[in-house]
Design a protein around this motif. Structure first.
Motif, short mmCIF file in Angstrom:
data_model
loop_
_atom_site.label_atom_id
_atom_site.label_comp_id
_atom_site.label_asym_id
_atom_site.label_seq_id
_atom_site.Cartn_x
_atom_site.Cartn_y
_atom_site.Cartn_z
N GLY A 28 51.61 -27.39 -8.20
CA GLY A 28 52.80 -27.61 -7.06
C GLY A 28 53.64 -26.64 -7.34
N GLY A 29 54.43 -26.52 -6.02
CA GLY A 29 55.56 -25.39 -5.91
C GLY A 29 56.83 -25.70 -5.51
N GLY A 30 56.99 -27.03 -5.47
CA GLY A 30 58.36 -27.66 -4.98
C GLY A 30 59.41 -27.99 -5.97
N ASN A 31 60.30 -28.76 -5.49
CA ASN A 31 61.48 -29.09 -6.78
C ASN A 31 60.88 -29.93 -7.94
OD1 ASN A 31 63.33 -28.16 -5.13
ND2 ASN A 31 63.62 -30.06 -3.90
N VAL A 32 59.89 -30.62 -7.93
CA VAL A 32 59.29 -31.33 -9.01
C VAL A 32 58.70 -30.27 -9.86
CG1 VAL A 32 57.52 -32.98 -9.96
CG2 VAL A 32 58.71 -33.38 -7.74
N ALA A 33 57.90 -29.36 -9.39
CA ALA A 33 57.40 -28.22 -10.41
C ALA A 33 58.64 -27.59 -10.85
CB ALA A 33 56.35 -27.22 -9.35
N LEU A 34 59.62 -27.13 -10.01
CA LEU A 34 60.79 -26.43 -10.70
C LEU A 34 61.28 -27.05 -11.87
CD1 LEU A 34 62.91 -24.08 -10.30
CD2 LEU A 34 64.13 -25.65 -8.89
N GLU A 35 61.32 -28.32 -11.85
CA GLU A 35 61.86 -29.11 -12.83
C GLU A 35 61.11 -29.06 -14.16
OE1 GLU A 35 62.98 -34.05 -14.06
OE2 GLU A 35 62.54 -33.21 -12.08
N LYS A 36 59.61 -28.97 -13.51
CA LYS A 36 58.84 -29.08 -14.83
C LYS A 36 58.73 -27.47 -15.59
CE LYS A 36 57.17 -33.22 -14.27
NZ LYS A 36 57.56 -34.26 -15.34
N VAL A 51 50.97 -20.98 -12.02
CA VAL A 51 51.22 -22.03 -10.95
C VAL A 51 50.61 -21.93 -9.68
CG1 VAL A 51 53.32 -23.06 -9.67
CG2 VAL A 51 53.84 -21.79 -11.93
N VAL A 52 49.77 -22.90 -9.54
CA VAL A 52 49.23 -23.23 -8.16
C VAL A 52 49.60 -24.11 -6.96
CG1 VAL A 52 46.77 -23.69 -7.05
CG2 VAL A 52 46.80 -22.61 -9.55
N ALA A 53 49.80 -23.52 -5.93
CA ALA A 53 50.41 -24.23 -4.80
C ALA A 53 50.19 -23.55 -3.41
CB ALA A 53 51.74 -24.62 -4.98
N SER A 71 52.98 -16.71 -13.60
CA SER A 71 51.99 -16.13 -12.41
C SER A 71 51.67 -17.21 -11.35
CB SER A 71 50.73 -15.61 -13.07
OG SER A 71 49.80 -16.74 -13.62
N LEU A 72 52.13 -16.82 -10.14
CA LEU A 72 51.88 -17.59 -9.14
C LEU A 72 50.41 -17.37 -8.21
CD1 LEU A 72 55.51 -17.36 -7.36
CD2 LEU A 72 54.69 -19.05 -9.17
N VAL A 73 49.90 -18.18 -7.59
CA VAL A 73 48.73 -18.41 -7.24
C VAL A 73 48.77 -18.93 -6.01
CG1 VAL A 73 46.26 -18.73 -7.31
CG2 VAL A 73 47.47 -18.38 -9.33
N PRO A 74 49.12 -18.43 -4.63
CA PRO A 74 49.48 -19.23 -3.56
C PRO A 74 47.89 -19.51 -2.85
CG PRO A 74 49.45 -17.07 -3.17
CD PRO A 74 49.10 -16.88 -4.55
N LYS A 75 47.39 -20.90 -3.16
CA LYS A 75 46.45 -21.32 -2.61
C LYS A 75 46.19 -23.03 -2.92
CE LYS A 75 42.43 -21.28 -5.06
NZ LYS A 75 42.26 -22.41 -5.59
N ALA A 76 45.25 -23.54 -2.29
CA ALA A 76 45.13 -25.05 -2.52
C ALA A 76 44.56 -25.13 -3.92
CB ALA A 76 44.23 -25.69 -1.39
N VAL A 92 52.95 -32.73 -7.64
CA VAL A 92 52.88 -32.75 -6.14
C VAL A 92 53.48 -34.21 -5.83
CG1 VAL A 92 51.00 -30.95 -6.03
CG2 VAL A 92 50.33 -33.41 -6.22
N ASN A 93 53.69 -34.19 -4.34
CA ASN A 93 54.11 -35.53 -3.94
C ASN A 93 53.28 -36.42 -3.17
OD1 ASN A 93 56.89 -35.18 -4.57
ND2 ASN A 93 57.23 -33.79 -2.86
N ASP A 94 51.76 -35.95 -3.41
CA ASP A 94 50.96 -36.98 -3.05
C ASP A 94 50.04 -37.38 -4.01
OD1 ASP A 94 48.46 -37.76 -1.95
OD2 ASP A 94 48.21 -36.01 -0.43
#
Length: 501
Positions: A28-36, A51-53, A71-76, A92-94
């Motif tokens: 995840g790469g949103g606000n929830v991920a930021l908090e964690k 981080v995968v998102a 390290s950021l990994v931009p993928k599903a 993630v929010n899903d």
């Protein structure tokens, strides 16, 4: 047949992980991920995190730039992403996607935490209280993160900053002890036994019968009546009342205003850790008192009020001794220099200095209001607290106020616990005020005694009340009210200086 109800208990096993030896995968790469991510880095900044998102928000990108271990990994997400991960955090929010990721991670033997979904979690991220090397994790068994957060705030306020110093001392003691493990434990128990003892535990009050109270009260009243009658034979009541009335009329009305000003200023200073000097300065400047006399009177009164306030804070356990030692000497030196300089230039150039000081108090008022809206920051080590104390002492003597607004607000802005900052700054203020008043006495002699006595009396009345209220009042509202009042008074003086009033 009696059915015994078994109350649910928290059966989670608490454990502290050395995450720097493990690899953490965050999905995840949103606000929830930021908090964690923030929680991970605050507690274990050397952790290797992947981080995968599909996409990352700006805050996550900024955090990755500041911490090379991320390290950021931009993928599903795909099952291959779990390779090499020891711990997995799903942010993630899903919910359906979270469940699928959780199931796959568990199938591969990974420990999983899923944000806001306790039933899918193998572990929870606790609210953590940190005092140096001391770390306390709080768990509500996933029932109420809000309650865990409130408990964290309570412990942060209650536990003193000196705890880390205690731990260092205990480590040194342990290293010096000799004998086997059992002998060391016995010796440490004997050393720390005093921490478990209460100094004079309060006893239950013994109820006194109402009839006994009535008798004692009547007896005391009778004693005072007889004493009064006896004294009246030597000093006629009417004559004594006349002398008392004449004395009351001979007192300058300004004295009563000074009692009120001293009380209000000490209430503000004792509860907020700032505002005594700036409040009194603006009042006395409004009354036209000359500048050296203003600062001299305030600091003379402040010796008594800050002494009472400092003792009250010490009594209620609000003082950080280490911080007090750092502030003391520089604050005293700055106060002496400021008092000497004002004594030299204040009388001769008073008309020029007065608007400058009014502008200075205006800035202090704005700073107090700013402190009301400033967000609480993470606690940082203050490297130049001595220089801060020196500047605060100088401005406090030269400007008649500023020790609290400068020193207290700066320390709190660095994340220091307000209760201990207010207590430590208040007790240091006694020595700063003492040094300043002695310097003024040496340069100017005693002046405006009625102002000094009024401020002292009002401050002494308010000090113990304010110490008990420290940290309990709506601080934001008080900051705004005090700051606004200081700004209004300062503007009035500035407008008067340019001829508007």
């Amino acid at each position: 047949m009696t059915i015994t109800e078994i109350k649910e208990q928290n059966e989670l096993f608490p454990v502290f992980l050395k995450l720097e030896h493990l690899c953490v995968l965050v999905v995840g790469g949103g606000n929830v991920a930021l908090e964690k991510l923030t929680a991970l880095l605050q507690n274990s900044p050397r952790t290797t995190i992947r981080v995968v998102a599909i996409e990352f928000n700006k805050a996550v990108l900024q955090l990755a730039q500041e911490h090379h271990a991320i390290s950021l990994v931009p993928k599903a997400f795909s099952p291959e992403d779990l390779a090499g991960a020891d711990v997995v955090i799903v942010a993630v929010n899903d919910r359906s996607a979270s469940r699928e990721i959780s199931n796959e991670a568990k199938r591969q033997g990974r420990l999983v935490n899923v944000a806001d979904t306790p039933e899918l979690c193998d572990f929870y991220l606790s609210s953590v209280v940190r005092k140096g090397n001391l770390k306390i994790a709080i768990s509500t068994n996933g029932k109420s993160p809000t309650m865990a957060k409130r408990l964290k705030e309570t412990f942060n306020e209650t536990l003193p900053e000196e705890l880390d110093e205690v731990l260092d001392n205990m480590q040194q003691i342990r290293n010096r002890l000799k004998g086997d493990f059992s002998a060391k434990v016995t010796q440490l128990n004997n050393i720390t036994k005093v921490m478990a003892k209460s100094e004079g535990a309060p006893k239950e009050p013994v109820a006194v019968p109402w009839c006994k109270k009535l008798f004692l009260g009547s007896l005391i009243a009778a004693v005072f009546v007889l004493l009064g009658l006896w004294l009246s034979t030597y000093a006629p009541v009417q004559a004594a009342m006349g002398q008392t009335s004449a004395f009351a009329h001979s007192i300058d009305p300004l004295f009563y205003w000074m009692i009120l000003a001293g009380f209000a200023a000490q209430m503000v200073d004792g509860a907020l850790g700032m505002g005594y000097g700036v409040t009194c300065t603006t009042i006395l400047m409004s009354l036209g008192v000359n500048l050296p006399a203003i600062s001299g009177s305030i600091h003379t009164a402040e010796v008594f009020s800050s002494g009472a306030s400092g003792y009250s804070h010490y009594k209620y356990g609000n003082v950080n001794k280490k911080l007090f030692k750092v502030l003391l000497i520089p604050g005293v030196i700055g106060a002496v220099v400021g008092a000497y300089l004002l004594s030299v230039v204040g009388e001769e150039y008073g008309d020029y200095v007065r608007p400058f000081l009014a502008f200075y108090t205006l800035i202090l008022g704005a700073r107090i209001i700013y402190a009301a809206f400033r967000k609480t920051k993470q606690r940082k080590k203050i490297k130049k607290a001595g220089w801060l104390a020196g500047a605060g002492g100088f401005l406090d003597s030269f400007g008649g106020g500023g020790w609290g607004p400068l020193v207290t607000s700066t320390l709190i802005s660095k994340g220091r616990t307000p209760r201990f900052v207010i207590g430590s700054v208040s007790i240091t203020e006694f020595f700063v005020a003492l040094a300043s008043s002695v310097t003024f006495f040496a340069m100017l002699g005693m002046s405006h005694l009625h102002i000094i006595l009024g401020l002292i009396l009002g401050g002494l009345i308010a000090a113990p009340i304010a110490a008990q209220l420290a940290g309990k009042l709506p601080v934001k509202t008080m900051f705004i009210a005090v700051g606004s009042l200081v700004i209004i008074w300062s503007l009035r003086i500035l407008l008067k200086a340019v001829g508007v009033f």
